[in-house]
Design a protein around this motif. Structure first.
Motif, mmCIF file in Angstrom:
data_model
loop_
_atom_site.group_PDB
_atom_site.id
_atom_site.type_symbol
_atom_site.label_atom_id
_atom_site.label_comp_id
_atom_site.label_asym_id
_atom_site.label_seq_id
_atom_site.Cartn_x
_atom_site.Cartn_y
_atom_site.Cartn_z
ATOM 1 N N LEU A 1 36.004 37.072 41.183
ATOM 2 C CA LEU A 1 36.752 37.883 41.906
ATOM 3 C C LEU A 1 37.964 38.509 41.103
ATOM 4 C CD1 LEU A 1 36.922 39.849 44.262
ATOM 5 C CD2 LEU A 1 38.201 38.124 45.612
ATOM 6 N N ASP A 2 38.671 37.438 40.628
ATOM 7 C CA ASP A 2 40.009 37.757 39.935
ATOM 8 C C ASP A 2 39.796 38.612 38.652
ATOM 9 O OD1 ASP A 2 42.873 37.415 39.709
ATOM 10 O OD2 ASP A 2 42.199 36.233 38.001
ATOM 11 N N ASN A 3 38.690 38.015 37.972
ATOM 12 C CA ASN A 3 38.505 38.655 36.360
ATOM 13 C C ASN A 3 37.975 39.962 36.729
ATOM 14 O OD1 ASN A 3 39.230 36.638 35.047
ATOM 15 N ND2 ASN A 3 37.387 35.513 35.200
ATOM 16 N N ALA A 4 37.050 40.124 37.889
ATOM 17 C CA ALA A 4 36.737 41.479 38.034
ATOM 18 C C ALA A 4 37.330 42.656 38.637
ATOM 19 C CB ALA A 4 35.153 41.444 38.898
ATOM 20 N N ALA A 5 38.257 42.201 39.416
ATOM 21 C CA ALA A 5 39.080 43.373 40.230
ATOM 22 C C ALA A 5 40.352 42.910 40.496
ATOM 23 C CB ALA A 5 38.270 43.313 41.744
ATOM 24 N N ILE A 6 40.932 41.759 40.489
ATOM 25 C CA ILE A 6 42.514 41.713 40.775
ATOM 26 C C ILE A 6 43.243 41.513 39.658
ATOM 27 C CG2 ILE A 6 44.184 40.146 42.002
ATOM 28 C CD1 ILE A 6 41.981 39.078 43.933
ATOM 29 N N LYS A 7 42.754 40.922 38.653
ATOM 30 C CA LYS A 7 43.743 40.698 37.494
ATOM 31 C C LYS A 7 43.590 42.096 36.734
ATOM 32 C CE LYS A 7 43.960 38.609 32.842
ATOM 33 N NZ LYS A 7 43.206 37.629 31.807
ATOM 34 N N PRO A 8 42.518 42.862 36.561
ATOM 35 C CA PRO A 8 42.360 44.203 35.990
ATOM 36 C C PRO A 8 43.469 45.213 36.944
ATOM 37 C CG PRO A 8 40.241 43.498 36.080
ATOM 38 C CD PRO A 8 41.088 42.461 36.663
ATOM 39 N N ALA A 9 43.485 45.004 38.333
ATOM 40 C CA ALA A 9 44.530 45.770 39.028
ATOM 41 C C ALA A 9 45.792 45.681 38.996
ATOM 42 C CB ALA A 9 43.877 45.721 40.333
ATOM 43 N N ALA A 10 46.217 44.465 38.678
ATOM 44 C CA ALA A 10 47.582 43.719 38.186
ATOM 45 C C ALA A 10 48.113 44.173 36.950
ATOM 46 C CB ALA A 10 47.764 42.162 38.324
ATOM 47 N N GLU A 11 47.047 44.202 35.841
ATOM 48 C CA GLU A 11 47.484 44.642 34.528
ATOM 49 C C GLU A 11 47.636 46.149 34.518
ATOM 50 O OE1 GLU A 11 44.758 41.375 31.861
ATOM 51 O OE2 GLU A 11 43.895 43.250 32.507
ATOM 52 N N VAL B 1 48.171 44.988 49.925
ATOM 53 C CA VAL B 1 47.714 45.158 48.495
ATOM 54 C C VAL B 1 48.843 45.111 47.682
ATOM 55 C CG1 VAL B 1 46.713 46.980 46.870
ATOM 56 C CG2 VAL B 1 45.706 46.685 49.347
ATOM 57 N N THR B 2 49.817 45.816 47.726
ATOM 58 C CA THR B 2 51.001 45.691 46.969
ATOM 59 C C THR B 2 51.455 44.395 46.722
ATOM 60 O OG1 THR B 2 51.865 47.894 47.660
ATOM 61 C CG2 THR B 2 53.538 46.847 46.415
ATOM 62 N N ARG B 3 51.810 43.534 47.829
ATOM 63 C CA ARG B 3 52.079 42.310 47.599
ATOM 64 C C ARG B 3 51.045 41.410 46.919
ATOM 65 N NH1 ARG B 3 53.421 40.087 52.825
ATOM 66 N NH2 ARG B 3 55.780 40.494 52.270
ATOM 67 N N VAL B 4 49.707 41.574 46.813
ATOM 68 C CA VAL B 4 48.785 40.991 46.169
ATOM 69 C C VAL B 4 49.123 41.372 44.677
ATOM 70 C CG1 VAL B 4 46.369 40.767 45.507
ATOM 71 C CG2 VAL B 4 46.947 40.711 47.845
ATOM 72 N N LEU B 5 49.327 42.562 44.308
ATOM 73 C CA LEU B 5 49.209 42.980 43.004
ATOM 74 C C LEU B 5 50.873 42.611 42.440
ATOM 75 C CD1 LEU B 5 48.201 46.767 43.261
ATOM 76 C CD2 LEU B 5 47.196 44.767 42.152
ATOM 77 N N ASP B 6 51.752 42.351 43.050
ATOM 78 C CA ASP B 6 53.085 42.042 42.597
ATOM 79 C C ASP B 6 52.971 40.446 42.481
ATOM 80 O OD1 ASP B 6 56.093 42.240 42.675
ATOM 81 O OD2 ASP B 6 56.114 40.600 44.182
ATOM 82 N N ARG C 1 50.351 38.652 41.551
ATOM 83 C CA ARG C 1 49.196 38.468 40.593
ATOM 84 C C ARG C 1 49.823 38.927 39.216
ATOM 85 N NH1 ARG C 1 47.116 36.812 37.142
ATOM 86 N NH2 ARG C 1 44.954 36.525 36.686
ATOM 87 N N SER C 2 50.690 39.972 39.371
ATOM 88 C CA SER C 2 51.141 40.410 38.142
ATOM 89 C C SER C 2 52.127 39.608 37.715
ATOM 90 C CB SER C 2 52.010 41.782 38.283
ATOM 91 O OG SER C 2 52.946 41.969 39.297
ATOM 92 N N GLY C 3 52.881 38.757 38.320
ATOM 93 C CA GLY C 3 53.787 37.740 37.826
ATOM 94 C C GLY C 3 53.514 36.545 37.426
ATOM 95 N N LEU C 4 51.811 36.397 37.544
ATOM 96 C CA LEU C 4 51.270 35.310 37.006
ATOM 97 C C LEU C 4 50.416 35.509 36.024
ATOM 98 C CD1 LEU C 4 50.387 33.734 40.528
ATOM 99 C CD2 LEU C 4 52.114 32.837 39.117
ATOM 100 N N LEU C 5 50.328 36.793 35.442
ATOM 101 C CA LEU C 5 49.331 37.235 34.181
ATOM 102 C C LEU C 5 49.488 36.145 33.182
ATOM 103 C CD1 LEU C 5 49.599 40.958 34.494
ATOM 104 C CD2 LEU C 5 47.723 39.585 35.016
ATOM 105 N N GLN C 6 50.545 35.936 32.683
ATOM 106 C CA GLN C 6 50.407 35.081 31.441
ATOM 107 C C GLN C 6 50.434 33.706 31.960
ATOM 108 O OE1 GLN C 6 54.331 35.552 29.753
ATOM 109 N NE2 GLN C 6 53.743 37.527 28.518
ATOM 110 N N THR C 7 50.963 33.027 33.073
ATOM 111 C CA THR C 7 50.698 31.814 33.409
ATOM 112 C C THR C 7 49.362 31.364 33.774
ATOM 113 O OG1 THR C 7 52.789 31.976 34.786
ATOM 114 C CG2 THR C 7 51.450 30.123 35.418
ATOM 115 N N VAL C 8 48.599 32.096 34.280
ATOM 116 C CA VAL C 8 47.211 31.884 34.602
ATOM 117 C C VAL C 8 46.292 31.717 33.327
ATOM 118 C CG1 VAL C 8 45.187 32.641 35.389
ATOM 119 C CG2 VAL C 8 47.165 32.868 36.973
ATOM 120 N N ASP C 9 46.532 32.594 32.237
ATOM 121 C CA ASP C 9 45.991 32.751 31.012
ATOM 122 C C ASP C 9 46.400 31.273 30.451
ATOM 123 O OD1 ASP C 9 44.896 34.929 31.560
ATOM 124 O OD2 ASP C 9 46.240 36.306 30.667
#
Length: 245
Positions: A49-59, A186-191, A193-201
């Protein structure tokens, strides 16, 4: 109308009940994680789910939203979150923490343009995050087994059972308009997840088993949360020791 928040609350409770009824006999090498087989399946679902929707939305959020706007959004949501943290500090009889958080809310609301600016941190008013799971832990409720929740991620049985009240205590859910509440969610989820982009990778690249890495990190963090960063040196998650009072 059933809101997105209510759906998630119902789903997490259902997962907890299914786990209690159907997964108690799963064998695992880690006593903290007796439902590991189920948890790994949910973890994989969340990854997809993260790879398909949440991560792209955060990026996309990071790409199209200026950094100062994202900072303001994070400050605003954090100011709303401070209200529930203050309430839980009071429930834990942490008078100083509750008073300082109350001051943070007022300073950031009235001097920080409704919370868009974090003036309180510049005034050295420490930000604390307290939730009802921590409150239950403070009063001696044990964490119980580790649980991975659909969409919401790592938790424990105690934190899962506390989740509905945490959601109701969220100040963003006090808005009467469904669209506003859902937009804030939704904004909180994006906020987040966007702060974790590099950490998760980095975690995925460096860990032989990302599931175990996330589980161990989460449980350690929650232990530190309960003890305000000072857990006893002899603390053993599985020895039946009560949480602090």
């Amino acid at each position: 109308m059933i809101t997105w928040i209510q759906r998630c609350t119902s789903l997490t409770l259902l997962v907890g009940l299914l786990a209690l009824q159907g997964c108690a006999t799963v064998q695992t090498a880690d006593a903290r994680d007796p439902w590991e087989s189920m948890n790994r399946s949910v973890f994989q679902f969340n990854e997809v789910l993260d790879n398909a929707a949440i991560k792209p939305a955060a990026e996309l959020y990071v790409k199209v939203t200026p950094s100062f706007v994202r900072t303001g959004v994070g400050n605003f949501l954090g100011n709303l979150g401070d209200v529930w943290s203050m309430a839980n500090s009071a429930l834990q009889l942490k008078a100083q923490a509750a008073a300082e958080t109350f001051m943070r809310i007022n300073v950031n609301t009235f001097l920080g343009l409704g919370g868009l600016l974090d003036v309180a941190t510049e005034m050295r008013l420490e930000k604390r995050k307290e939730d009802f799971g921590q409150t239950l832990g403070y009063w001696g409720v044990k964490p119980g087994p580790y649980v991975v929740l659909p969409v919401l991620g790592p938790s424990t049985l105690r934190d899962t059972l506390a989740l509905p009240l945490d959601m109701q205590g969220d100040a963003s859910q006090r808005f009467s308009d469904d669209a506003t509440r859902n937009a804030l969610t939704v904004t909180r989820v994006l906020d987040i997840r966007s702060g974790l982009l590099q950490t998760v990778d980095v975690v995925k690249a460096a860990s032989l088993d990302p599931y175990s890495f996330v589980r161990d990190g989460y449980l350690q963090k929650r232990r530190n949360d309960i003890y305000d960063g000072n857990p006893p040196s002899n603390f053993d998650y599985g020895d039946g020791e009560s949480e602090p009072k």
